[in-house]
Scaffold this motif. Structure first.
Motif, mmCIF file in Angstrom:
data_model
loop_
_atom_site.group_PDB
_atom_site.id
_atom_site.type_symbol
_atom_site.label_atom_id
_atom_site.label_comp_id
_atom_site.label_asym_id
_atom_site.label_seq_id
_atom_site.Cartn_x
_atom_site.Cartn_y
_atom_site.Cartn_z
ATOM 1 N N GLY A 256 -29.954 -24.637 2.030
ATOM 2 C CA GLY A 256 -29.117 -23.438 2.103
ATOM 3 C C GLY A 256 -27.645 -23.728 2.316
ATOM 4 N N VAL A 257 -26.825 -22.775 1.918
ATOM 5 C CA VAL A 257 -25.395 -22.860 2.197
ATOM 6 C C VAL A 257 -24.985 -21.630 3.008
ATOM 7 C CG1 VAL A 257 -24.974 -24.147 0.070
ATOM 8 C CG2 VAL A 257 -24.655 -21.673 0.085
ATOM 9 N N SER A 258 -23.767 -21.679 3.532
ATOM 10 C CA SER A 258 -23.306 -20.605 4.389
ATOM 11 C C SER A 258 -22.413 -19.651 3.606
ATOM 12 C CB SER A 258 -22.550 -21.222 5.578
ATOM 13 O OG SER A 258 -22.268 -20.238 6.513
ATOM 14 N N TYR A 259 -22.988 -18.543 3.126
ATOM 15 C CA TYR A 259 -22.193 -17.559 2.395
ATOM 16 C C TYR A 259 -21.390 -16.689 3.347
ATOM 17 C CZ TYR A 259 -24.627 -18.593 -1.961
ATOM 18 O OH TYR A 259 -25.119 -19.214 -3.078
ATOM 19 N N ARG A 260 -21.979 -16.427 4.501
ATOM 20 C CA ARG A 260 -21.342 -15.496 5.433
ATOM 21 C C ARG A 260 -21.278 -16.131 6.816
ATOM 22 N NH1 ARG A 260 -23.078 -9.156 6.148
ATOM 23 N NH2 ARG A 260 -21.189 -8.532 7.240
ATOM 24 N N ASP A 261 -22.367 -16.019 7.570
ATOM 25 C CA ASP A 261 -22.356 -16.597 8.913
ATOM 26 C C ASP A 261 -23.634 -17.393 9.153
ATOM 27 O OD1 ASP A 261 -24.090 -14.515 8.886
ATOM 28 O OD2 ASP A 261 -22.949 -13.255 10.269
ATOM 29 N N GLU A 262 -24.315 -17.765 8.048
ATOM 30 C CA GLU A 262 -25.534 -18.559 8.192
ATOM 31 C C GLU A 262 -25.191 -19.913 8.816
ATOM 32 O OE1 GLU A 262 -24.312 -17.279 5.361
ATOM 33 O OE2 GLU A 262 -25.891 -16.516 4.042
ATOM 34 N N THR A 263 -26.056 -20.377 9.719
ATOM 35 C CA THR A 263 -25.862 -21.702 10.297
ATOM 36 C C THR A 263 -25.933 -22.726 9.167
ATOM 37 O OG1 THR A 263 -27.177 -20.864 12.112
ATOM 38 C CG2 THR A 263 -26.669 -23.216 12.155
ATOM 39 N N PRO A 264 -24.949 -23.644 9.098
ATOM 40 C CA PRO A 264 -24.993 -24.635 8.019
ATOM 41 C C PRO A 264 -26.312 -25.412 8.055
ATOM 42 C CG PRO A 264 -22.896 -24.740 9.168
ATOM 43 C CD PRO A 264 -23.777 -23.806 9.954
ATOM 44 N N ARG B 151 -15.056 -4.070 2.340
ATOM 45 C CA ARG B 151 -14.331 -5.220 2.890
ATOM 46 C C ARG B 151 -12.908 -4.822 3.294
ATOM 47 N NH1 ARG B 151 -17.112 -9.784 1.223
ATOM 48 N NH2 ARG B 151 -19.235 -9.045 0.862
ATOM 49 N N ALA B 152 -12.498 -5.329 4.438
ATOM 50 C CA ALA B 152 -11.133 -5.081 4.905
ATOM 51 C C ALA B 152 -10.205 -6.072 4.209
ATOM 52 C CB ALA B 152 -11.061 -5.253 6.415
ATOM 53 N N LEU B 153 -9.280 -5.545 3.393
ATOM 54 C CA LEU B 153 -8.360 -6.415 2.667
ATOM 55 C C LEU B 153 -7.004 -5.724 2.565
ATOM 56 C CD1 LEU B 153 -10.605 -7.519 -0.336
ATOM 57 C CD2 LEU B 153 -9.596 -9.092 1.337
ATOM 58 N N ALA B 154 -5.950 -6.535 2.648
ATOM 59 C CA ALA B 154 -4.598 -6.015 2.440
ATOM 60 C C ALA B 154 -4.194 -6.376 1.022
ATOM 61 C CB ALA B 154 -3.645 -6.633 3.459
ATOM 62 N N ILE B 155 -4.354 -5.423 0.089
ATOM 63 C CA ILE B 155 -4.135 -5.761 -1.327
ATOM 64 C C ILE B 155 -3.355 -4.678 -2.059
ATOM 65 C CG2 ILE B 155 -6.056 -7.337 -1.708
ATOM 66 C CD1 ILE B 155 -7.768 -4.949 -2.582
ATOM 67 N N GLU B 156 -2.725 -5.089 -3.164
ATOM 68 C CA GLU B 156 -2.026 -4.176 -4.055
ATOM 69 C C GLU B 156 -2.482 -4.453 -5.487
ATOM 70 O OE1 GLU B 156 1.962 -5.341 -3.185
ATOM 71 O OE2 GLU B 156 2.070 -4.117 -1.364
ATOM 72 N N GLU B 157 -2.193 -3.523 -6.375
ATOM 73 C CA GLU B 157 -2.535 -3.751 -7.785
ATOM 74 C C GLU B 157 -1.842 -5.012 -8.281
ATOM 75 O OE1 GLU B 157 -3.472 0.854 -9.082
ATOM 76 O OE2 GLU B 157 -1.799 -0.174 -10.073
ATOM 77 N N GLY B 158 -2.562 -5.783 -9.073
ATOM 78 C CA GLY B 158 -1.993 -7.023 -9.611
ATOM 79 C C GLY B 158 -2.260 -8.236 -8.733
ATOM 80 N N ASP B 159 -2.748 -8.013 -7.530
ATOM 81 C CA ASP B 159 -3.028 -9.156 -6.642
ATOM 82 C C ASP B 159 -4.231 -9.957 -7.141
ATOM 83 O OD1 ASP B 159 -0.971 -8.431 -5.038
ATOM 84 O OD2 ASP B 159 -2.182 -7.838 -3.302
ATOM 85 N N LEU B 160 -4.224 -11.227 -6.773
ATOM 86 C CA LEU B 160 -5.359 -12.095 -7.087
ATOM 87 C C LEU B 160 -6.320 -12.135 -5.905
ATOM 88 C CD1 LEU B 160 -3.485 -15.172 -8.606
ATOM 89 C CD2 LEU B 160 -5.073 -13.651 -9.832
ATOM 90 N N LEU B 161 -7.618 -12.101 -6.220
ATOM 91 C CA LEU B 161 -8.636 -12.256 -5.183
ATOM 92 C C LEU B 161 -9.480 -13.484 -5.506
ATOM 93 C CD1 LEU B 161 -10.036 -8.601 -4.842
ATOM 94 C CD2 LEU B 161 -8.159 -9.672 -3.571
ATOM 95 N N ALA B 162 -9.945 -14.150 -4.467
ATOM 96 C CA ALA B 162 -10.886 -15.259 -4.640
ATOM 97 C C ALA B 162 -12.227 -14.819 -4.084
ATOM 98 C CB ALA B 162 -10.383 -16.503 -3.909
ATOM 99 N N ILE B 163 -13.250 -14.784 -4.954
ATOM 100 C CA ILE B 163 -14.625 -14.524 -4.517
ATOM 101 C C ILE B 163 -15.176 -15.897 -4.156
ATOM 102 C CG2 ILE B 163 -16.819 -13.412 -5.096
ATOM 103 C CD1 ILE B 163 -14.429 -11.534 -5.613
ATOM 104 N N LYS B 164 -15.467 -16.104 -2.894
ATOM 105 C CA LYS B 164 -15.762 -17.453 -2.401
ATOM 106 C C LYS B 164 -17.221 -17.847 -2.649
ATOM 107 C CE LYS B 164 -13.045 -19.385 -0.062
ATOM 108 N NZ LYS B 164 -12.689 -19.186 1.354
ATOM 109 N N CYS B 165 -17.436 -19.141 -2.520
ATOM 110 C CA CYS B 165 -18.790 -19.701 -2.569
ATOM 111 C C CYS B 165 -19.528 -19.277 -3.850
ATOM 112 C CB CYS B 165 -19.563 -19.252 -1.328
ATOM 113 S SG CYS B 165 -20.717 -20.488 -0.735
#
Ligand code: PLP
Length: 415
Positions: A240-248, A354-368
């Motif tokens: 398994g990997v840790s997507y959120r808060d899973e123990t590594p 999700r709590a995010l401080a974003i504006e139109e045109g911003d880049l987001l990274a979807i992690k893992c």
């Protein structure tokens, strides 16, 4: 590991993700090779006490450059189709380090794999064993086989990725396995070399592996009594990997546990990690197209981005959680957003609330997103698939070009 902020901006191995987006466009998958290499070495170090071979599960991320680099580290490969075998060969992988899993191997795939001289077919049914014998006889070539056992172990994971329970389509129960070995051993064209299992994916702790190995060893010993000595034991993948808060996942504990169970035995251990090697090493880079604000209390805020469920289906398919980060920190005020794509399905979301401080045109990274991301992508809604970028110690390069709409139509005819 490789993804870090510097000057408020998200970088991968020292390269600004914004720079990659400017050069390649969005959506794009970005993989860190140093990260994958590091994970590969971690597995090797954890298993240092055991004679072993890592067979990377190609289906997690089958990009040729990723495969080629893993091959250069000496990795073997676990494949589930003839297409994956062709990829491994194209990438310079050694057929002699390939194991072939899957319940539905076609006659053509089996014949191709025999001709290539793969190391082992992990046989999943009596009918498949007969088909391998038939193909080997037809070609006049030997085939090496092992049986994939279904140890009836609960991997405590999502039902779609639990594969080791007795009602699963995968493998055969240990009692039947012994019968398959007898049949295989009686065939002059087969060389019986191993025993395998794969109990599921995204497994959090080592107990299910220990339980599965115990089952394999019991069969191994029973086969010795039948006069059959196997060269390898294949424990599968699923770390398994840790997507959120899973123990590594505790690789060291796995290594220790497997070493203890195998002490004093002259047998090679095979491992088939997929997700563990590549998930954390990748992000899906996407740009905010529109912000659609809640018109009144009780409504939702939507951030509509240029990536969608066709690019990353895990949230829709497995209710998977992926962390989302704004690539640059802006002055915007944080609000709660549903991050959704342009596809015409309500299941088309990448992340919810999700709590995010974003504006139109911003880049987001979807992690893992390095595992089962691009590999499970589709062209639904006639969306060309995203580009794939590989970042190395000395910069980045496009490892797969973004598809064009012409690419999507070129096999079609107006009839
Ligand atoms: C999918 C699969 C793997 C890899 O699983 P991960 O969870 O990605 O490690 C390994 N072996 C077999 C047979 C598989 O089907």
């Amino acid at each position: 590991m490789s993804f870090a902020r510097s000057g408020g901006e998200l970088h991968v191995d020292g390269v600004a993700l914004a720079r990659i987006a400017a050069a390649v466009g969005t959506p794009a998958y970005v993989y860190s090779w140093p990260d994958i290499r590091c994970r590969y070495r971690q597995v090797g170090e954890a298993l240092a006490g055991v004679r072993h071979r890592i067979c990377y599960a190609v289906k997690a991320n089958s990009n040729l450059s990723v495969l080629a680099r893993l091959a250069s580290l000496g990795s073997g490969f676990d494949i589930v189709s003839g297409g994956e075998l062709e990829r491994v060969l194209r990438a310079g992988g050694e057929p002699g380090r390939v194991v072939f899993s899957g319940v539905g191997k076609s006659a053509a795939e089996i014949g191709f794999a025999i001709k290539c001289g793969i190391d082992c077919f992990n046989v999943e049914s009596v009918a498949e064993l007969d088909r391998i014998i038939e193909q080997a006889q037809l070609l006049g070539l030997p085939a090496r086989v092992g049986v994939r056992v279904n140890p009836d172990v609960d991997a405590n994971t999502h039902p779609y990725i639990a594969t080791g329970l007795k009602d699963s389509k995968f493998g055969v129960p240990p009692a039947l396995a012994r019968e398959l070995y007898r049949r295989a051993a009686a065939s002059p064209v087969l060389d019986v070399v191993g025993v395998a299992c794969h109990i599921g994916s995204q497994i959090a702790d080592v107990h299910p592996f220990r339980a599965a190995l115990a089952e394999l060893l019991e069969l191994f010993d029973a086969l010795e009594d039948d006069g059959l000595t196997l060269r390898h034991l294949d424990i599968g993948g699923g770390f398994g990997v840790s997507y959120r808060d899973e123990t590594p996942f505790d690789l060291a504990a796995l290594g220790k546990s497997l070493a203890a169970a195998l002490a004093g035995r002259d047998v090679e251990l095979l491992l088939e990690p997929g997700r563990f090697l590549v998930a954390d090493a990748g992000v899906l880079l996407t740009r905010v197209e529109y912000l659609k604000l809640a018109p009144a209390p009780g409504y939702r805020n939507f951030a509509i981005v240029d990536a969608a469920m066709n690019d990353l289906i895990r949230p829709a398919l497995y209710q998977a959680w992926h962390d989302v980060e704004a690539v640059a920190q802006t002055g915007a005020q944080a609000q709660r957003w549903n991050i959704v794509g342009p596809v015409c399905e309500s299941g088309d979301f990448l992340a919810l609330d999700r709590a995010l401080a974003i504006e139109e045109g911003d880049l987001l990274a979807i992690k893992c997103a390095g595992a089962y991301g691009f590999a499970q992508s589709s062209n639904y809604n006639s969306r060309p698939r995203a580009a794939e970028v590989l970042v190395n110690d000395d910069g980045f390069a496009v490892a797969r070009k973004r598809e064009t709409v012409a690419d999507l139509m070129h096999l079609e005819a107006l009839v």
